[in-house]
Design a protein around this motif. Structure first.
Motif, PDB file in Angstrom:
ATOM      1  N   ALA A 272      10.896  16.387  -7.152  1.00 29.06           N
ATOM      2  CA  ALA A 272      11.916  15.350  -7.357  1.00 29.06           C
ATOM      3  C   ALA A 272      11.565  14.321  -8.420  1.00 29.06           C
ATOM      4  N   GLY A 273      10.335  14.294  -8.891  1.00 29.79           N
ATOM      5  CA  GLY A 273       9.962  13.253  -9.843  1.00 29.79           C
ATOM      6  C   GLY A 273       9.498  12.002  -9.119  1.00 29.79           C
ATOM      7  N   PRO A 274       8.948  11.033  -9.856  1.00 30.37           N
ATOM      8  CA  PRO A 274       8.250   9.908  -9.221  1.00 30.37           C
ATOM      9  C   PRO A 274       9.109   8.981  -8.377  1.00 30.37           C
ATOM     10  N   GLY A 275      10.296   8.624  -8.823  1.00 28.27           N
ATOM     11  CA  GLY A 275      11.090   7.652  -8.081  1.00 28.27           C
ATOM     12  C   GLY A 275      10.639   6.231  -8.371  1.00 28.27           C
ATOM     13  N   ASP A 276      11.073   5.297  -7.518  1.00 25.21           N
ATOM     14  CA  ASP A 276      10.827   3.863  -7.723  1.00 25.21           C
ATOM     15  C   ASP A 276       9.564   3.433  -6.977  1.00 25.21           C
ATOM     16  N   PRO A 277       8.545   2.910  -7.686  1.00 29.58           N
ATOM     17  CA  PRO A 277       7.291   2.505  -7.017  1.00 29.58           C
ATOM     18  C   PRO A 277       7.478   1.439  -5.949  1.00 29.58           C
ATOM     19  N   THR A 278       8.558   0.653  -6.039  1.00 35.32           N
ATOM     20  CA  THR A 278       8.753  -0.391  -5.034  1.00 35.32           C
ATOM     21  C   THR A 278       8.970   0.190  -3.641  1.00 35.32           C
ATOM     22  N   TRP A 279       9.295   1.477  -3.555  1.00 30.87           N
ATOM     23  CA  TRP A 279       9.421   2.113  -2.251  1.00 30.87           C
ATOM     24  C   TRP A 279       8.098   2.057  -1.485  1.00 30.87           C
TER      25      TRP A 279
END
Length: 263
Positions: free
Chosen positions: A16-23
């Motif tokens: 899916a790829g990295p996404g948002d680090p704030t998660w």
């Protein structure tokens, strides 16, 4: 007026790829009370646990051929120091599975049983070498794109783990490394996240090309409010998990007056 936004659902999640680090970072700070070390001159992020034993460090340097994410824990009691690293393209939901398990006050100090049990239940199978032999120390996903290797060190030292997602004839997408002292319940949490078949939500323009060619994607629409508050709901759930249990109050019964002293 409320409106809907486009999303893409990606499976398997390791594509899916990295996404948002704030998660990962926001719940650690707001729900688990990890402190931040801010330096306005660099984009580095450092979060430290309240007991000062654990630290999450993110070094987003595109020219650095090193993992972006490093989770370390100092020696404490019978637990030796350990570290876990993740490369930049690792989906944040997989990283969050480890940090959530680490900060869970109800998590067991150890995990018993076969660490590969979750992967086997999801259809993963033993790694097969080029000569046809299978390896009891490794597992591969049904599509052959993700693998887990258990590296047994010489001298009787504890074995470490390497998790890797790769497509044949292309560079490795991402890799994670867990040293041999990593608590078993954190290893189990990572494997469970790998085996989870729930698609991950991504913005359409942030879906890796390999997810479309080697995975499964589907388009959808959700309300902007749902998307915007997903992180808030996650923070609230983790804060509730980490909230201290209020002391039990004794049951109230009928009022009995105190006896009066006779004169």
């Amino acid at each position: 007026m409320p409106h809907d936004v486009d999303i893409t659902l990606v499976a398997p999640r390791y594509l899916a790829g990295p996404g948002d680090p704030t998660w990962v970072t926001v719940p650690l700070h707001r729900a688990c009370r990890w402190s931040t070390a801010e330096d306005p001159l660099v984009p580095r992020v450092i979060l430290t646990s309240p007991d000062q034993l654990a630290q999450l460090r993110i070094d987003p340097d595109p020219d650095l051929d090193e993992p972006w994410w490093t989770l370390r824990h100092a020696h404490h009691g019978d637990q030796r120091a350990w570290s876990v690293t993740f490369e930049a393209p690792t989906p944040v939901e997989i990283i969050a599975a480890v940090t959530d398990a680490l900060t869970d006050p109800a998590a067991p100090p150890t995990a018993s049983g076969d660490p590969y049990e979750t992967l086997r239940a999801a259809g993963w199978h033993a790694l097969r070498h080029h000569d046809g032999r299978t390896s009891p120390e490794g597992m591969t996903s049904p599509d052959g794109l993700a693998r887990v290797d258990r590296l047994v060190h010489e001298g009787g030292r504890s074995a470490s783990w390497v998790v890797e997602t790769s497509v044949p004839h292309l560079p490795t997408l991402w890799r994670a490394y867990l040293d041999g002292n990593t608590p078993p319940h954190l290893v189990a949490a990572l494997f469970e996240a790998l085996a989870d078949e729930t698609p991950l939500v991504r913005e359409p323009h942030r879906v890796p090309q390999l997810a479309a060619t080697h995975g499964r994607t589907s388009s959808g629409r959700v309300s902007a409010e749902t998307l915007a508050f997903a992180l808030e709901h996650r923070v609230a759930a983790l804060a509730q998990r980490n909230a201290p249990t209020p002391p039990a109050t004794p049951p109230s019964g009928p009022h009995v007056p105190k006896p009066r002293r006779a004169r």
